[in-house]
Scaffold this motif. Structure first.
Motif, PDB file in Angstrom:
ATOM      1  N   MET A 193       0.825  -1.209   0.000  1.00 25.06           N
ATOM      2  CA  MET A 193       0.000   0.000   0.000  1.00 25.06           C
ATOM      3  C   MET A 193       0.861   1.262   0.000  1.00 25.06           C
ATOM      4  SD  MET A 193      -2.995  -0.979   2.749  1.00 25.06           S
ATOM      5  CE  MET A 193      -3.684   0.689   2.628  1.00 25.06           C
ATOM      6  N   GLY A 194       2.144   1.106   0.264  1.00 21.71           N
ATOM      7  CA  GLY A 194       3.048   2.253   0.284  1.00 21.71           C
ATOM      8  C   GLY A 194       2.977   3.094   1.549  1.00 21.71           C
ATOM      9  N   ILE A 195       2.485   2.500   2.652  1.00 24.41           N
ATOM     10  CA  ILE A 195       2.335   3.281   3.888  1.00 24.41           C
ATOM     11  C   ILE A 195       3.133   2.706   5.059  1.00 24.41           C
ATOM     12  CG2 ILE A 195       0.056   4.107   3.176  1.00 24.41           C
ATOM     13  CD1 ILE A 195      -1.171   2.156   5.200  1.00 24.41           C
ATOM     14  N   TRP A 196       3.922   1.659   4.815  1.00 22.57           N
ATOM     15  CA  TRP A 196       4.666   1.002   5.890  1.00 22.57           C
ATOM     16  C   TRP A 196       5.558   1.971   6.651  1.00 22.57           C
ATOM     17  CZ3 TRP A 196       4.838  -2.967   9.019  1.00 22.57           C
ATOM     18  CH2 TRP A 196       6.030  -3.357   9.618  1.00 22.57           C
ATOM     19  N   GLU A 197       6.369   2.727   5.934  1.00 25.87           N
ATOM     20  CA  GLU A 197       7.308   3.649   6.572  1.00 25.87           C
ATOM     21  C   GLU A 197       6.590   4.794   7.280  1.00 25.87           C
ATOM     22  OE1 GLU A 197      10.368   2.994   6.917  1.00 25.87           O
ATOM     23  OE2 GLU A 197      10.434   1.268   5.564  1.00 25.87           O
ATOM     24  N   ARG A 198       5.478   5.212   6.760  1.00 25.91           N
ATOM     25  CA  ARG A 198       4.755   6.369   7.304  1.00 25.91           C
ATOM     26  C   ARG A 198       4.101   6.099   8.648  1.00 25.91           C
ATOM     27  NH1 ARG A 198       0.804   8.514   2.662  1.00 25.91           N
ATOM     28  NH2 ARG A 198       0.179   9.826   4.430  1.00 25.91           N
ATOM     29  N   ILE A 199       3.863   4.831   8.965  1.00 27.84           N
ATOM     30  CA  ILE A 199       3.091   4.529  10.188  1.00 27.84           C
ATOM     31  C   ILE A 199       3.947   3.922  11.301  1.00 27.84           C
ATOM     32  CG2 ILE A 199       0.993   4.178   8.827  1.00 27.84           C
ATOM     33  CD1 ILE A 199       1.396   1.126   9.416  1.00 27.84           C
ATOM     34  N   GLN A 200       5.253   3.921  11.157  1.00 28.09           N
ATOM     35  CA  GLN A 200       6.115   3.246  12.126  1.00 28.09           C
ATOM     36  C   GLN A 200       5.916   3.733  13.564  1.00 28.09           C
ATOM     37  OE1 GLN A 200       8.367   0.500  11.604  1.00 28.09           O
ATOM     38  NE2 GLN A 200       6.946   0.516   9.870  1.00 28.09           N
ATOM     39  N   ASP A 201       5.682   5.011  13.749  1.00 19.97           N
ATOM     40  CA  ASP A 201       5.527   5.545  15.108  1.00 19.97           C
ATOM     41  C   ASP A 201       4.176   5.207  15.727  1.00 19.97           C
ATOM     42  OD1 ASP A 201       4.096   7.146  13.390  1.00 19.97           O
ATOM     43  OD2 ASP A 201       4.640   9.031  14.371  1.00 19.97           O
ATOM     44  N   LYS A 202       3.289   4.589  14.959  1.00 19.69           N
ATOM     45  CA  LYS A 202       1.970   4.199  15.479  1.00 19.69           C
ATOM     46  C   LYS A 202       1.930   2.734  15.931  1.00 19.69           C
ATOM     47  CE  LYS A 202      -0.668   7.235  12.340  1.00 19.69           C
ATOM     48  NZ  LYS A 202      -1.827   7.296  11.428  1.00 19.69           N
ATOM     49  N   ILE A 203       2.934   1.970  15.548  1.00 17.44           N
ATOM     50  CA  ILE A 203       2.870   0.512  15.686  1.00 17.44           C
ATOM     51  C   ILE A 203       3.303   0.009  17.065  1.00 17.44           C
ATOM     52  CG2 ILE A 203       3.682  -1.691  14.778  1.00 17.44           C
ATOM     53  CD1 ILE A 203       4.199  -0.317  12.115  1.00 17.44           C
ATOM     54  N   SER A 204       2.516  -0.931  17.589  1.00 19.01           N
ATOM     55  CA  SER A 204       2.902  -1.742  18.752  1.00 19.01           C
ATOM     56  C   SER A 204       2.974  -3.179  18.247  1.00 19.01           C
ATOM     57  CB  SER A 204       1.866  -1.641  19.869  1.00 19.01           C
ATOM     58  OG  SER A 204       1.853  -0.349  20.427  1.00 19.01           O
ATOM     59  N   PHE A 205       4.131  -3.832  18.450  1.00 20.58           N
ATOM     60  CA  PHE A 205       4.323  -5.186  17.939  1.00 20.58           C
ATOM     61  C   PHE A 205       4.036  -6.235  19.003  1.00 20.58           C
ATOM     62  CE2 PHE A 205       7.047  -2.700  15.036  1.00 20.58           C
ATOM     63  CZ  PHE A 205       6.595  -3.173  13.813  1.00 20.58           C
ATOM     64  N   GLY A 206       3.224  -7.236  18.634  1.00 18.37           N
ATOM     65  CA  GLY A 206       2.896  -8.324  19.545  1.00 18.37           C
ATOM     66  C   GLY A 206       3.667  -9.588  19.199  1.00 18.37           C
ATOM     67  N   SER A 207       3.854 -10.451  20.195  1.00 23.12           N
ATOM     68  CA  SER A 207       4.635 -11.668  20.004  1.00 23.12           C
ATOM     69  C   SER A 207       3.881 -12.763  19.255  1.00 23.12           C
ATOM     70  CB  SER A 207       5.102 -12.210  21.355  1.00 23.12           C
ATOM     71  OG  SER A 207       3.987 -12.512  22.174  1.00 23.12           O
ATOM     72  N   ASN A 208       2.556 -12.687  19.249  1.00 23.44           N
ATOM     73  CA  ASN A 208       1.744 -13.614  18.451  1.00 23.44           C
ATOM     74  C   ASN A 208       0.368 -12.996  18.229  1.00 23.44           C
ATOM     75  OD1 ASN A 208      -0.045 -14.368  20.712  1.00 23.44           O
ATOM     76  ND2 ASN A 208       1.720 -15.529  21.482  1.00 23.44           N
ATOM     77  N   VAL A 209      -0.449 -13.645  17.412  1.00 24.17           N
ATOM     78  CA  VAL A 209      -1.727 -13.044  17.019  1.00 24.17           C
ATOM     79  C   VAL A 209      -2.680 -12.901  18.207  1.00 24.17           C
ATOM     80  CG1 VAL A 209      -2.880 -15.217  16.413  1.00 24.17           C
ATOM     81  CG2 VAL A 209      -3.502 -13.106  15.210  1.00 24.17           C
TER      82      VAL A 209
END
Length: 292
Positions: A193-209
């Motif tokens: 979608m071309g938005i990966w880099e733009r949203i980095q500061d919004k992301i919280s990463f989880g260890s599994n689904v």
């Protein structure tokens, strides 16, 4: 003479009392016998339970966390049909499970939420062979799932599409991390979608689904990208579904027997059971589709 007779009668009376005192009432004898019989029966029951347990085969199944609800339901069905087998599940991200298997964890069957992790244990496909591998001849594609954008049921963020992720209305989003299949699918989608880099500061990463799903349910994030099956199981609202073109590939779950499994016969029975109509009915109830 009267004195001697009195002494004799007194001794006789004392002996009679002693005899009566030494003998337990009949009721107490019955109680003691009943208690001994109960203890004996309990001992036999305990021994029988031990025999039943020792006679069963523990089949260790490592499965993607998104399969938790469906496999837990199928456990009773399979064990009822195969009383000599006890299913022992280990649910986590496919990446974590793959690593555990490669490091020697006791595992008989592996079910991955993506082909990548299965490929890494497949001697016919792995670029670097692991000491522990799957039996390639038993490998098959089991299920398909969908990647979705989900929010809480009562969310007031007005999030309606994947494109909304880049907008100011979305302050936080939960994704699986890089070694989690749902995280890999999400990254592929957002890069396409071309938005990966733009949203980095919004992301919280989880260890599994399941962790990502929990954060959405608790309102810790505005939205998250998970599987449709997890969204439905958690009662979340699905606002958008990614088609295969957006992901570059389908979300396919693969299953296989571990090559060095000491429980090969039981493992083969379980793999065949997963393909059965009964198993597919349960998978469908949770939103999975057959991969065949």
């Amino acid at each position: 003479m009267k004195k001697m007779t009195g002494i004799f009668l007194s001794l006789l009376f004392a002996i009679s009392l002693a005899a009566c005192g030494a003998k337990a009432p009949a009721g107490e004898d019955v109680k003691e016998e009943t208690k001994a019989e109960d203890m004996n029966n309990e001992k036999k029951d305990e021994e029988k339970k031990k025999d039943d347990t020792s006679a069963k085969t523990d089949l260790n199944v490592f499965a993607a966390a998104s399969m938790t609800e469906s496999l837990e339901e199928l456990k009773a069905v399979f064990e009822d049909e195969n009383p000599g087998i006890n299913l022992v599940f280990n649910f986590d991200s496919s990446g974590t499970l793959k690593t555990q298997i490669a490091e020697g964890a006791a595992c008989d069957v592996f079910i991955s939420a993506a082909k990548k992790q299965m490929d890494e244990l497949d001697p016919n496909r792995a670029s670097k062979a692991s000491n522990i591998t799957i039996d390639s001849n038993t490998r098959f594609d089991l299920l398909e799932n969908e990647v979705v954008l989900a929010v809480r049921k009562n969310s007031d963020k007005d999030i309606r599409s994947f494109d909304d992720i880049k907008k100011d209305k979305v302050k936080t989003i939960a994704l699986g991390n890089a070694d989690v299949p749902v995280g890999q699918y999400s990254e592929s989608l957002l890069k396409n979608m071309g938005i990966w880099e733009r949203i980095q500061d919004k992301i919280s990463f989880g260890s599994n689904v399941k962790e990502v799903t929990s954060w959405i349910s608790e309102g810790a994030v505005d939205c998250g990208i998970i599987y449709s099956t997890d969204a439905k199981a958690a009662g979340l609202r699905i606002v958008a579904t990614a088609n295969p073109d957006m992901l570059d590939r389908k979300v396919v779950y693969s299953a296989a027997l571990i090559e060095n499994s000491p429980n090969r016969e039981a493992s083969e029975k379980f793999l065949e059971f997963l393909k059965s109509d009964r198993a597919m009915e349960v998978f469908a109830q949770y939103g999975f589709k057959s991969a065949s």
